[in-house]
Design a protein around this motif. Structure first.
Motif, PDB file in Angstrom:
ATOM      1  N   HIS A   1     -32.305 -10.897  17.901  1.00  7.62           N
ATOM      2  CA  HIS A   1     -32.698 -12.292  17.254  1.00  7.62           C
ATOM      3  C   HIS A   1     -31.554 -13.048  17.403  1.00  7.62           C
ATOM      4  CE1 HIS A   1     -34.523 -14.809  14.322  1.00  7.62           C
ATOM      5  NE2 HIS A   1     -33.372 -14.818  13.430  1.00  7.62           N
ATOM      6  N   ARG A   2     -30.238 -12.747  17.259  1.00  9.27           N
ATOM      7  CA  ARG A   2     -29.048 -13.451  17.354  1.00  9.27           C
ATOM      8  C   ARG A   2     -28.945 -13.650  18.635  1.00  9.27           C
ATOM      9  NH1 ARG A   2     -29.119 -14.034  12.066  1.00  9.27           N
ATOM     10  NH2 ARG A   2     -28.585 -11.847  10.854  1.00  9.27           N
ATOM     11  N   ASN A   3     -29.133 -15.131  19.167  1.00 13.85           N
ATOM     12  CA  ASN A   3     -28.998 -15.577  20.426  1.00 13.85           C
ATOM     13  C   ASN A   3     -27.415 -15.077  21.050  1.00 13.85           C
ATOM     14  OD1 ASN A   3     -31.361 -16.402  20.709  1.00 13.85           O
ATOM     15  ND2 ASN A   3     -31.090 -18.477  19.864  1.00 13.85           N
ATOM     16  N   GLY A   4     -27.465 -14.605  22.310  1.00 11.05           N
ATOM     17  CA  GLY A   4     -26.122 -14.459  22.997  1.00 11.05           C
ATOM     18  C   GLY A   4     -25.574 -13.318  22.367  1.00 11.05           C
ATOM     19  N   VAL A   5     -25.962 -12.203  21.615  1.00 11.67           N
ATOM     20  CA  VAL A   5     -25.411 -11.124  20.807  1.00 11.67           C
ATOM     21  C   VAL A   5     -25.228 -10.088  22.060  1.00 11.67           C
ATOM     22  CG1 VAL A   5     -25.660  -9.334  19.516  1.00 11.67           C
ATOM     23  CG2 VAL A   5     -26.050 -11.479  18.697  1.00 11.67           C
ATOM     24  N   ALA A   6     -26.075  -9.968  22.715  1.00 10.65           N
ATOM     25  CA  ALA A   6     -25.993  -8.923  24.003  1.00 10.65           C
ATOM     26  C   ALA A   6     -26.874  -9.344  25.058  1.00 10.65           C
ATOM     27  CB  ALA A   6     -26.510  -7.497  23.717  1.00 10.65           C
ATOM     28  N   GLY A   7     -26.827  -9.062  26.231  1.00  9.98           N
ATOM     29  CA  GLY A   7     -27.360  -9.547  27.515  1.00  9.98           C
ATOM     30  C   GLY A   7     -28.663  -8.545  27.542  1.00  9.98           C
ATOM     31  N   ARG A   8     -28.608  -7.289  27.027  1.00 13.53           N
ATOM     32  CA  ARG A   8     -29.889  -6.502  27.122  1.00 13.53           C
ATOM     33  C   ARG A   8     -29.534  -5.532  25.994  1.00 13.53           C
ATOM     34  NH1 ARG A   8     -33.776  -5.843  29.709  1.00 13.53           N
ATOM     35  NH2 ARG A   8     -34.887  -4.181  30.262  1.00 13.53           N
ATOM     36  N   VAL A   9     -30.781  -5.199  25.312  1.00  9.69           N
ATOM     37  CA  VAL A   9     -30.879  -4.051  24.141  1.00  9.69           C
ATOM     38  C   VAL A   9     -31.859  -3.096  24.621  1.00  9.69           C
ATOM     39  CG1 VAL A   9     -31.310  -3.512  21.827  1.00  9.69           C
ATOM     40  CG2 VAL A   9     -30.079  -5.491  22.518  1.00  9.69           C
TER      41      VAL A   9
END
Length: 160
Positions: free
Chosen positions: A34-42
């Motif tokens: 939900h937080r844009n740019g937090v991780a490239g992939r989850v």
């Protein structure tokens, strides 16, 4: 806050792995995405072959739990939660007795969040749907974690 700490840490990495596709794991994955740019992939890894909707059928949602879901953009839970303002019970004679709690009703009306519950399967389905809605989210069943191999720049996971 646990989610905030996870968010600030995850921003340094291109991918994040979450072990366990229960309500906690799916909520954490959705929070990170939900937080844009937090991780490239989850990626969420679950050892079970599939979700079993009968495992833990009822789930209680406190006001804080509802606020957390809303803060990560998951508001659809409101369509299926049931407030606990009114309680029904059946006496040994088979008579249904209904009792309303003014305190719980006032809490919900005043703050918009109250003590409520839902079927666990409904909440898990919603969290999975939201995770699948992100192009960078992934849920993998039949992945039992058996090994963690730390390196200087990454961590490798081994699955059965």
């Amino acid at each position: 806050m646990l989610v905030k700490a996870a968010v600030s840490t995850a921003s340094k990495y291109s991918s994040v792995a979450i072990i366990g596709a229960g309500i906690g794991g799916l909520s954490a994955a959705n929070a990170l995405l939900h937080r844009n740019g937090v991780a490239g992939r989850v990626s969420v890894y679950e050892r079970a072959e599939c979700f079993h909707p009968t495992a833990g059928s009822g789930f209680g949602l406190s006001p804080n739990g509802q606020i957390c879901l809303s803060s990560i953009g998951i508001n659809e839970y409101r369509t299926f939660i049931q407030p606990f303002d009114t309680m029904k019970r059946i006496t040994h004679d088979g008579v249904t007795v209904e009792q309303e709690s003014e305190v719980l009703k006032n809490l919900r009306e005043r703050h918009g969040f109250g003590i409520a519950g839902c079927f666990r399967a409904d909440l898990v389905d919603l969290l999975v749907d939201k995770l699948n809605g992100f192009n960078l989210g992934n849920l993998a069943y039949s992945h039992k974690l058996v090994e963690i191999r730390p390196h200087l720049d990454k961590v490798e996971l081994g699955f059965e």
